[in-house]
Design a protein around this motif. Structure first.
Motif, PDB file in Angstrom:
ATOM      1  N   GLY A 149      37.637   9.126  32.749  1.00 38.46           N
ATOM      2  CA  GLY A 149      38.600   9.404  31.694  1.00 38.46           C
ATOM      3  C   GLY A 149      37.971   9.814  30.378  1.00 38.46           C
ATOM      4  N   GLU A 150      36.680  10.214  30.404  1.00 35.73           N
ATOM      5  CA  GLU A 150      35.972  10.585  29.190  1.00 35.73           C
ATOM      6  C   GLU A 150      35.862  12.104  29.054  1.00 35.73           C
ATOM      7  OE1 GLU A 150      34.901   8.512  26.819  1.00 35.73           O
ATOM      8  OE2 GLU A 150      35.756   6.855  27.967  1.00 35.73           O
ATOM      9  N   PRO A 151      35.963  12.626  27.824  1.00 35.95           N
ATOM     10  CA  PRO A 151      35.792  14.068  27.613  1.00 35.95           C
ATOM     11  C   PRO A 151      34.352  14.477  27.917  1.00 35.95           C
ATOM     12  CG  PRO A 151      36.828  13.019  25.706  1.00 35.95           C
ATOM     13  CD  PRO A 151      36.302  11.919  26.576  1.00 35.95           C
ATOM     14  N   VAL A 152      34.178  15.577  28.627  1.00 31.31           N
ATOM     15  CA  VAL A 152      32.847  16.092  28.933  1.00 31.31           C
ATOM     16  C   VAL A 152      32.875  17.608  28.866  1.00 31.31           C
ATOM     17  CG1 VAL A 152      32.154  14.141  30.414  1.00 31.31           C
ATOM     18  CG2 VAL A 152      33.344  16.101  31.425  1.00 31.31           C
ATOM     19  N   GLY A 153      31.697  18.211  28.706  1.00 29.55           N
ATOM     20  CA  GLY A 153      31.607  19.660  28.740  1.00 29.55           C
ATOM     21  C   GLY A 153      30.722  20.218  27.645  1.00 29.55           C
ATOM     22  N   TYR A 154      30.512  21.502  27.694  1.00 29.10           N
ATOM     23  CA  TYR A 154      29.669  22.209  26.723  1.00 29.10           C
ATOM     24  C   TYR A 154      30.209  22.006  25.308  1.00 29.10           C
ATOM     25  CZ  TYR A 154      26.810  26.161  24.991  1.00 29.10           C
ATOM     26  OH  TYR A 154      25.900  26.952  24.317  1.00 29.10           O
ATOM     27  N   ASP A 155      31.497  22.283  25.113  1.00 36.47           N
ATOM     28  CA  ASP A 155      32.089  22.133  23.781  1.00 36.47           C
ATOM     29  C   ASP A 155      32.055  20.684  23.313  1.00 36.47           C
ATOM     30  OD1 ASP A 155      32.643  24.810  23.408  1.00 36.47           O
ATOM     31  OD2 ASP A 155      34.717  24.679  24.069  1.00 36.47           O
ATOM     32  N   VAL A 156      32.275  19.771  24.228  1.00 36.20           N
ATOM     33  CA  VAL A 156      32.264  18.344  23.877  1.00 36.20           C
ATOM     34  C   VAL A 156      30.889  17.938  23.373  1.00 36.20           C
ATOM     35  CG1 VAL A 156      32.527  15.994  24.760  1.00 36.20           C
ATOM     36  CG2 VAL A 156      34.125  17.773  25.485  1.00 36.20           C
ATOM     37  N   ASP A 157      29.837  18.402  24.049  1.00 37.31           N
ATOM     38  CA  ASP A 157      28.475  18.057  23.626  1.00 37.31           C
ATOM     39  C   ASP A 157      28.117  18.678  22.283  1.00 37.31           C
ATOM     40  OD1 ASP A 157      28.062  16.473  25.808  1.00 37.31           O
ATOM     41  OD2 ASP A 157      26.753  17.873  26.892  1.00 37.31           O
ATOM     42  N   VAL A 158      28.582  19.904  22.042  1.00 37.41           N
ATOM     43  CA  VAL A 158      28.333  20.536  20.745  1.00 37.41           C
ATOM     44  C   VAL A 158      29.091  19.785  19.649  1.00 37.41           C
ATOM     45  CG1 VAL A 158      28.693  22.625  19.361  1.00 37.41           C
ATOM     46  CG2 VAL A 158      27.828  22.809  21.700  1.00 37.41           C
ATOM     47  N   ALA A 159      30.324  19.381  19.936  1.00 36.70           N
ATOM     48  CA  ALA A 159      31.115  18.620  18.968  1.00 36.70           C
ATOM     49  C   ALA A 159      30.431  17.288  18.635  1.00 36.70           C
ATOM     50  CB  ALA A 159      32.519  18.373  19.522  1.00 36.70           C
TER      51      ALA A 159
END
Length: 266
Positions: free
Chosen positions: A55-65
Motif C-alpha cells: 500500500g506504499e507509493p513507489v516509482g520513478y516520480d515517487v523517488d524523485v519527490a
C-alpha cells in the motif's frame, strides 16, 4: 444602492483575491518552516508512480519527490494527481510541486514554471525481432499500428514511405493487442509502452529505430518563485552528476537516462 451590483462587485473582488492568493509562490524558507512539502504525483502510471503490495507509493516520480523532500529537510506528503487535475491542484495551493511525468509544452509553460528535464520519453518503432527494419525506409510495404491523432501519428507520417500500411486505433491497449496478436508487424509508440509489451511477451520484440521526437519531462511549480525553481534545478543537476537519476532510470524504466535529458540544463 443596487444590492445585486454591490454583491457582484464584492464577489468579483473576492475571486480576484483568491486568484492572487492561489498564484502566490511558495518559498524554500516557507516550506522548511512548515516542515512538509506537498508533492503531486500520479499513482496509476507505472513505472513512474503506483501503489505496491504494502500500500506504499513507489516509482520513478515517487523517488524523485522523496529526494526533493530530503533536500529540503522536510517531510513529504504525496498527493495523488491525474493529468487533468495536476495543474489546477498547483494553482489552488493543494500541492506545492508537481512531480508527475509532465511533458513540457508551450501551453503548459504559460501556467507553470518548469525545471530542467529530470526524465524523458522517446518515441520508437517497435516490432517482432524477425521483421528486419532499421530505418524508416525499411518499413515499406509493412503494417504499423499507432494511436489515432497521437504524437507518434504525426511524426511517423512525416518519415514513413508512402506504401506503409498505417493502422490507427483509439488507445494504447488496442495498439499493443494488435502487435501481440499479429494484426500488425510493427507499432509506433513510447519507450515506456515497449517496456510493458516486453513484460507481457519477453524476448519476442525489439526497438527498430527512434522517431525524431523527444518528450522532456520536468518538475513544475507556481510561476514567480525563482528561488524555489533554482533550488530544484540545482537538485536535478546534482542527481544527474552523481548518477542518481541514471540509477532511477535503470531501476524503474529499465533503460539508460536519455541523452537529451542528461544534457538538458536550465
Amino acid at each position: 444602492m443596487n444590492v445585486k451590483k454591490t454583491f457582484a462587485a464584492a464577489a468579483a473582488c473576492l475571486a480576484l483575491m483568491i486568484g492572487v492568493q492561489s498564484a502566490e509562490a511558495q518559498t524554500v524558507e516557507e516550506l522548511k518552516q512548515r516542515g512538509t512539502v506537498k508533492i503531486g504525483t500520479p499513482l496509476d502510471f507505472p513505472p513512474f508512480g503506483s501503489i505496491d503490495l504494502n500500500g506504499e507509493p513507489v516509482g520513478y516520480d515517487v523517488d524523485v519527490a522523496k529526494a526533493l523532500a530530503a533536500k529540503l529537510g522536510v517531510k513529504i506528503e504525496i498527493v495523488p494527481v491525474s493529468g487533468p487535475n495536476r495543474i489546477p491542484y498547483l494553482q489552488s495551493n493543494q500541492i506545492d510541486v508537481i512531480v508527475s511525468s509532465m511533458g513540457v509544452t508551450p501551453e503548459r509553460a504559460k501556467q507553470v514554471s518548469f525545471t530542467q528535464a529530470y526524465a524523458g520519453i522517446e518515441q520508437v518503432v517497435f516490432g517482432d525481432k524477425n521483421v528486419l527494419v532499421k530505418a524508416p525506409e525499411d518499413m515499406s510495404g509493412k503494417s504499423v499500428a499507432l494511436v489515432r491523432a497521437s504524437t507518434q501519428d504525426g511524426v511517423l507520417v512525416s518519415v514513413a514511405p508512402s506504401d506503409v500500411n498505417i493502422r490507427r486505433f483509439d488507445d494504447d491497449a488496442t495498439v499493443v493487442q494488435a502487435l501481440l496478436s499479429g494484426q500488425t508487424q510493427l507499432v509506433a509508440t513510447s519507450s515506456i509502452q515497449t517496456m510493458q509489451i516486453d513484460k507481457r511477451d519477453p524476448g519476442r520484440f525489439d526497438v527498430k529505430f527512434k522517431l525524431p521526437f523527444e518528450q522532456r519531462q520536468a518538475i513544475a511549480i507556481r510561476p514567480g518563485n525563482d528561488q524555489l525553481l533554482t533550488f530544484i534545478n540545482d537538485l536535478i543537476t546534482e542527481m544527474k552528476s552523481n548518477g542518481e537519476l541514471e540509477a532511477l532510470s535503470q531501476k524503474w524504466v529499465g533503460s539508460p537516462l536519455p541523452a537529451f535529458v542528461l544534457n538538458d540544463r536550465p
